[in-house]
Design an enzyme around this catalytic site. Structure first.
Site, PDB file in Angstrom:
ATOM      1  N   LYS A  53      61.166  10.012  58.335  1.00 61.98           N
ATOM      2  CA  LYS A  53      60.750  10.239  59.727  1.00 61.98           C
ATOM      3  C   LYS A  53      61.507  11.422  60.328  1.00 61.98           C
ATOM      4  O   LYS A  53      60.931  12.279  60.998  1.00 61.98           O
ATOM      5  CB  LYS A  53      60.976   8.962  60.551  1.00 61.98           C
ATOM      6  N   GLN A  97      64.290   0.875  63.692  1.00 59.00           N
ATOM      7  CA  GLN A  97      63.767   0.578  62.362  1.00 59.00           C
ATOM      8  C   GLN A  97      63.927  -0.913  62.072  1.00 59.00           C
ATOM      9  O   GLN A  97      65.025  -1.465  62.176  1.00 59.00           O
ATOM     10  CB  GLN A  97      64.508   1.424  61.315  1.00 59.00           C
ATOM     11  N   ASP A 120      56.561   3.334  68.946  1.00 60.07           N
ATOM     12  CA  ASP A 120      55.997   2.416  67.942  1.00 60.07           C
ATOM     13  C   ASP A 120      54.879   1.556  68.530  1.00 60.07           C
ATOM     14  O   ASP A 120      54.142   0.906  67.792  1.00 60.07           O
ATOM     15  CB  ASP A 120      57.099   1.497  67.395  1.00 60.07           C
TER      16      ASP A 120
END
Ligand code: NDP
Length: 291
Positions: A53, A97, A120
């Site tokens: 990422k 994460q 997200d």
């Protein structure tokens, strides 16, 4: 019929080119899009995801920051970092994460991320906006699937769409996006009776289960569009160690009209949508500041 392959790497490369331009425009206006990634513990898969990422951010000209904490960090320390990032004007996206170590209440941590920076799309406010048909941040994987369908001009209005899997991250938002696109949507899960009968009706099938090759060619309607979200590492057999999807690619491609491979299908699109969401966040911050 042999299906055409929907190449997620090629589509991602095209989309990332236009994202690079948007990032450059925003940077020129003094608002370089910025993503902060929080990693807790030493999970090797998570470390690889985070590295990819950050690399993707750099490649399209985004600012990125990584905060790595040891597995035994007190949750209050991570929450304090999130609060600081929520208040930081250089940061437009915050990503935690998953999975988090046991001492964490995952939903409390996700709720602590400001909804305006929740790239997200996991925050209840963003899920609610999606359910109401006025999306802000949408979960990256289902958003990537929609971009793939769009890129191929796949007609959704009035068609039968079947989503296998009902997770908060993939299955549920996927179903909401397909409903918003006027498909007739069926959501299947582990308690579904006669999965094959539902799958066989699908004009558009999205498999997001986590079971290697569970969808076989005899379950698929001829001409269907098949999107394979699953990422599984095979443990035995001649392909042991290799990645495969939830779809048995070899048999399904003989029936489908369009199919995504694993790897190289939905996977690269997920990261591309993370970049897109971060840039959208920065663009909204600029618009907010000028009003
Ligand atoms: P979850 O484990 O959270 O959800 C799996 C879903 O599949 C659940 O809803 C479960 O039902 C359902 N399910 C399990 N067994 C069956 C069965 N036999 N028949 C029908 N449904 C079943 O997984 P995720 O949604 O997070 O991920 C799904 C897959 O997608 C995984 O392989 C994951 O690695 C991959 N993935 C890929 C991404 C990408 O970028 N390409 C991103 C995210 C995930 P129930 O709710 O009843 O338990």
């Amino acid at each position: 019929m042999t299906a055409r392959i929907l190449d997620g790497n090629a589509l991602s490369a095209r989309l990332r080119e236009s994202l690079r331009q948007r990032a450059a425009e925003l940077s020129a206006r003094g608002c370089k899009p910025g993503l902060a990634v929080i990693l807790v513990g030493e999970n090797p898969a998570s470390q690889v995801y985070v590295r990819n990422k950050i690399k993707a951010c750099e490649a399209v000209g985004l600012h990125s920051e990584k905060y790595a904490f040891p597995a035994d960090v007190p949750p209050s320390e991570v929450l304090a970092r999130i609060a600081a990032l929520n208040a930081d004007p250089a940061i437009h996206g915050i990503l935690v994460q998953l999975p988090l170590p046991q001492q964490f209440d995952e939903s409390a941590v996700l709720a602590a991320v400001a909804a305006e920076k929740d790239v997200d799309g996991f925050h209840a406010e963003n899920v609610g906006l999606l359910a109401q048909g006025r999306p802000r941040f949408v979960s990256c994987t289902p958003l990537g699937v929609m971009k793939m369908l769009e890129s191929e001009g796949v007609e959704l209005a009035g068609r039968e769409a079947v989503v296998v899997g009902r997770s908060n991250i993939v299955g549920k938002p996927m179903a909401l996006l397909l409903v918003a696109a006027s498909a007739t949507v069926t959501v299947c899960h582990s308690r579904t009776r006669d999965l094959a009968a539902h799958v066989r009706r699908a004009d558009v099938l999205v498999a997001a289960v986590g079971r290697p090759r569970m969808i076989s060619g005899d379950m698929v309607k001829p001409g269907a569009v098949v999107i394979d979200v699953g990422i599984n590492r095979l443990r035995e057999g001649p392909d042991a160690g290799k990645l495969c999807g939830d779809v048995d690619f070899a048999s399904v491609k003989e029936f489908a009209s369009l199919i995504t491979p694993v790897p190289g299908g939905v996977g690269p699109m997920t990261i591309t949508m993370l970049l897109a969401n971060t840039i959208d966040g920065a663009a909204r911050a600029v618009a907010h500041a000028t009003h």
